[in-house]
Design a protein around this motif. Sequence first.
Motif, PDB file in Angstrom:
ATOM      1  N   GLU A 149      57.118  21.775   0.245  1.00 56.13           N
ATOM      2  CA  GLU A 149      56.536  20.683   1.007  1.00 56.13           C
ATOM      3  C   GLU A 149      55.697  19.823   0.086  1.00 56.13           C
ATOM      4  OE1 GLU A 149      54.351  22.337   4.255  1.00 56.13           O
ATOM      5  OE2 GLU A 149      56.130  23.157   5.241  1.00 56.13           O
ATOM      6  N   GLY A 150      55.325  18.654   0.573  1.00 53.53           N
ATOM      7  CA  GLY A 150      54.507  17.751  -0.220  1.00 53.53           C
ATOM      8  C   GLY A 150      55.295  16.538  -0.653  1.00 53.53           C
ATOM      9  N   ASP A 151      54.768  15.818  -1.630  1.00 55.88           N
ATOM     10  CA  ASP A 151      55.446  14.634  -2.132  1.00 55.88           C
ATOM     11  C   ASP A 151      56.781  15.035  -2.760  1.00 55.88           C
ATOM     12  OD1 ASP A 151      53.317  13.059  -1.355  1.00 55.88           O
ATOM     13  OD2 ASP A 151      52.343  13.133  -3.315  1.00 55.88           O
ATOM     14  N   ARG A 183      59.369   4.142  -4.970  1.00 54.81           N
ATOM     15  CA  ARG A 183      59.428   4.718  -6.316  1.00 54.81           C
ATOM     16  C   ARG A 183      59.492   6.227  -6.157  1.00 54.81           C
ATOM     17  NH1 ARG A 183      54.953   3.245 -10.306  1.00 54.81           N
ATOM     18  NH2 ARG A 183      53.589   3.871  -8.583  1.00 54.81           N
ATOM     19  N   MET A 184      60.068   6.903  -7.137  1.00 51.96           N
ATOM     20  CA  MET A 184      60.185   8.352  -7.018  1.00 51.96           C
ATOM     21  C   MET A 184      59.882   9.040  -8.334  1.00 51.96           C
ATOM     22  SD  MET A 184      64.321   8.767  -6.616  1.00 51.96           S
ATOM     23  CE  MET A 184      65.478   8.225  -7.879  1.00 51.96           C
ATOM     24  N   ASP A 185      59.363  10.251  -8.210  1.00 51.40           N
ATOM     25  CA  ASP A 185      59.206  11.128  -9.361  1.00 51.40           C
ATOM     26  C   ASP A 185      60.534  11.840  -9.582  1.00 51.40           C
ATOM     27  OD1 ASP A 185      56.522  10.468  -9.622  1.00 51.40           O
ATOM     28  OD2 ASP A 185      55.872  12.096  -8.311  1.00 51.40           O
ATOM     29  N   VAL A 186      60.928  11.960 -10.843  1.00 52.88           N
ATOM     30  CA  VAL A 186      62.233  12.544 -11.177  1.00 52.88           C
ATOM     31  C   VAL A 186      62.036  13.624 -12.228  1.00 52.88           C
ATOM     32  CG1 VAL A 186      64.541  12.110 -12.104  1.00 52.88           C
ATOM     33  CG2 VAL A 186      63.414  10.366 -10.693  1.00 52.88           C
ATOM     34  N   LEU A 187      62.663  14.776 -12.020  1.00 53.73           N
ATOM     35  CA  LEU A 187      62.726  15.846 -13.018  1.00 53.73           C
ATOM     36  C   LEU A 187      64.192  16.110 -13.307  1.00 53.73           C
ATOM     37  CD1 LEU A 187      60.719  19.137 -13.249  1.00 53.73           C
ATOM     38  CD2 LEU A 187      63.217  19.212 -13.362  1.00 53.73           C
ATOM     39  N   ALA A 188      64.542  16.156 -14.573  1.00 49.78           N
ATOM     40  CA  ALA A 188      65.930  16.399 -14.964  1.00 49.78           C
ATOM     41  C   ALA A 188      65.979  17.508 -16.006  1.00 49.78           C
ATOM     42  CB  ALA A 188      66.559  15.129 -15.523  1.00 49.78           C
ATOM     43  N   VAL A 201      61.072   4.323 -10.904  1.00 45.85           N
ATOM     44  CA  VAL A 201      60.616   5.616 -11.432  1.00 45.85           C
ATOM     45  C   VAL A 201      59.098   5.620 -11.524  1.00 45.85           C
ATOM     46  CG1 VAL A 201      60.729   7.228 -13.371  1.00 45.85           C
ATOM     47  CG2 VAL A 201      62.758   5.904 -12.737  1.00 45.85           C
ATOM     48  N   ARG A 202      58.470   6.552 -10.820  1.00 41.81           N
ATOM     49  CA  ARG A 202      57.011   6.674 -10.892  1.00 41.81           C
ATOM     50  C   ARG A 202      56.595   7.543 -12.066  1.00 41.81           C
ATOM     51  NH1 ARG A 202      52.104   9.131  -8.954  1.00 41.81           N
ATOM     52  NH2 ARG A 202      53.192  11.133  -8.803  1.00 41.81           N
TER      53      ARG A 202
END
Length: 288
Positions: A19-21, A89-94, A113-114
Amino acid sequence: MPIFAASDGTELAYHLKGEGDPLVVLPGGPMQASRYLGDLGGLAAHRQLVLLDLRGTGDSAVPADPATYRCDRLVDDVEALRVQLGLERMDVLAHSAGGSLAMLYAARYPARVRRLVLVAANPWALGTTASSEDRLAAALLRKDEPWFAEAFPAFEAWLSGAPDYDPAIAPFFYGRWDQAAEEHHARGDEEFNDEAADVYGSEGAYDPPATRAALARLPAPVLVLAGELDGAPRPELARHTAAVFPHAELAVQPGAAHYPWLDDPEWFVRRVAAFLDESVAPAPSTAA
């Protein structure tokens, strides 16, 4: 399991954990189902993970046109996911090969991209890759491990172009070769789309000069996280990746290889959470 339609009508799936952002997570492989990422060592306790199954993998549909497996073509799917989530905008992890997809997305959609986290990212999109010498040097760091004597000849054969993958080399990709690592590796055979992987980096997928130029103007903060024992990328290659971005930091996880959230979940989660939320104190890194 939410489903949405890509621009060509292919039905794509993503999985929500925590849960969360939201934190959009792009898997590696290339073209491995997102299942192998689990909850990223417990990162789901800090953010809602939005784990995308790339087309033709996991619970996503096989596209009508196999050419759409190419990395640059997949950028459209990531953008469709952002629209689906309703995020400005979104946070992205790759992870791993997904790092090149994330870089292409950031180059094309910098305002979307944030924050960007690149974990053990293979920087093919930048025109660089780990060499056999890099992989060999990293492998030799493991010479005191009990499995090394049996695994190293197979690893050398793999680097020399052996036609078949030998499971004996698997320990080199994990910082700790324990039961959890063995089980993680065993599940991998069921998660790959080999046909799609062959197309992912095919001709035309990357334009390194254009990508480098675009990323040099990226306003978003970037975390490049490498494992101390990883051969692809080694920390020095990760340092070169970080240097492409104007607002990047490099973190080298001690004792970790290509799956750092398995090798030391607490360290990994603390460091990534610190980057995503500056109120969290980061763990110390080794020197790269």
